[in-house]
Design a protein around this motif. Structure first.
Motif, PDB file in Angstrom:
ATOM      1  N   UNK A 107       0.779  -1.266   0.135  1.00 26.52           N
ATOM      2  CA  UNK A 107       0.071   0.006  -0.103  1.00 26.52           C
ATOM      3  C   UNK A 107       0.909   1.357  -0.367  1.00 26.52           C
ATOM      4  N   UNK A 108       1.902   1.168   0.898  1.00 26.98           N
ATOM      5  CA  UNK A 108       3.064   2.498   1.017  1.00 26.98           C
ATOM      6  C   UNK A 108       3.672   2.542  -0.589  1.00 26.98           C
ATOM      7  N   UNK A 109       3.862   1.411  -1.051  1.00 28.59           N
ATOM      8  CA  UNK A 109       4.538   1.623  -2.147  1.00 28.59           C
ATOM      9  C   UNK A 109       3.801   2.029  -3.271  1.00 28.59           C
ATOM     10  N   UNK A 110       2.392   1.880  -3.366  1.00 29.95           N
ATOM     11  CA  UNK A 110       1.541   2.570  -4.498  1.00 29.95           C
ATOM     12  C   UNK A 110       1.505   3.983  -4.112  1.00 29.95           C
ATOM     13  N   UNK A 114      10.193   5.351  -3.467  1.00 31.22           N
ATOM     14  CA  UNK A 114      10.901   5.212  -1.997  1.00 31.22           C
ATOM     15  C   UNK A 114      11.794   3.928  -1.892  1.00 31.22           C
ATOM     16  N   UNK A 115      12.447   4.014  -0.961  1.00 34.58           N
ATOM     17  CA  UNK A 115      13.210   2.553  -0.693  1.00 34.58           C
ATOM     18  C   UNK A 115      12.447   1.918   0.340  1.00 34.58           C
ATOM     19  N   UNK A 116      12.674   0.787   0.421  1.00 38.18           N
ATOM     20  CA  UNK A 116      11.790  -0.191   1.434  1.00 38.18           C
ATOM     21  C   UNK A 116      11.980   0.390   2.704  1.00 38.18           C
ATOM     22  N   UNK A 148       9.281   3.123   3.134  1.00 39.90           N
ATOM     23  CA  UNK A 148       7.939   2.195   2.956  1.00 39.90           C
ATOM     24  C   UNK A 148       7.782   1.590   4.460  1.00 39.90           C
ATOM     25  N   UNK A 149       8.563   0.894   5.029  1.00 36.62           N
ATOM     26  CA  UNK A 149       8.595   0.152   6.257  1.00 36.62           C
ATOM     27  C   UNK A 149       8.115   1.234   7.330  1.00 36.62           C
ATOM     28  N   UNK A 150       8.899   2.436   7.413  1.00 35.63           N
ATOM     29  CA  UNK A 150       8.709   3.489   8.384  1.00 35.63           C
ATOM     30  C   UNK A 150       7.310   3.940   8.143  1.00 35.63           C
ATOM     31  N   UNK A 151       6.758   4.340   7.041  1.00 37.29           N
ATOM     32  CA  UNK A 151       5.502   4.932   6.687  1.00 37.29           C
ATOM     33  C   UNK A 151       4.351   3.918   7.067  1.00 37.29           C
ATOM     34  N   UNK A 152       4.555   2.507   6.931  1.00 35.36           N
ATOM     35  CA  UNK A 152       3.550   1.760   7.409  1.00 35.36           C
ATOM     36  C   UNK A 152       3.464   1.448   8.545  1.00 35.36           C
TER      37      UNK A 152
END
Length: 115
Positions: free
Chosen positions: A89-92, A97-99, A102-106
């Motif tokens: 979802x964050x990747x969409x 963005x680097x992984x 994405x993990x931080x945002x999730x």
């Protein structure tokens, strides 16, 4: 590094003129050798600092990514499918963005949604 520079300066000085005791003791030669030692030492120090930062950039993001993944996995009830769905979802939302981001945002989104 500075010691190697000093040796090079001595060899170059010996090549350009006779290196007798009077040339070694000359103030100009001593200043030149001292500057060569300082410049060589400073260069070695700068290179060692750059290598250290380069190694930190290479290895610590991986450790940080693993730490973030484990945190999100714990928040998601240790369900890997849920974690991957949150990351997707964050990747969409931000495809470049680097992984780690994405993990931080999730994690932040999960924490906001589960207060």
């Amino acid at each position: 590094m500075g010691g190697l520079s000093l040796g090079l300066v001595i060899l170059l000085d010996a090549y350009n003129r006779n290196l007798g005791i009077e040339n070694v003791i000359r103030l100009q030669a001593l200043i030149g050798w001292g500057l060569a030692v300082i410049a060589g030492s400073a260069g070695g120090w700068l290179i060692s600092r750059q290598e250290k930062r380069g190694l930190e950039r290479l290895f610590f993001p991986l450790l940080r990514e693993e730490e973030l993944y484990r945190d999100l996995l714990a928040k998601g009830g240790y369900d890997q499918e849920t974690v991957e769905r949150l990351v997707d979802y964050e990747r969409k939302r931000d495809p470049s963005a680097p992984r780690t981001v994405l993990l931080k945002n999730a994690i932040e989104r999960w924490e906001r949604g589960n207060r």
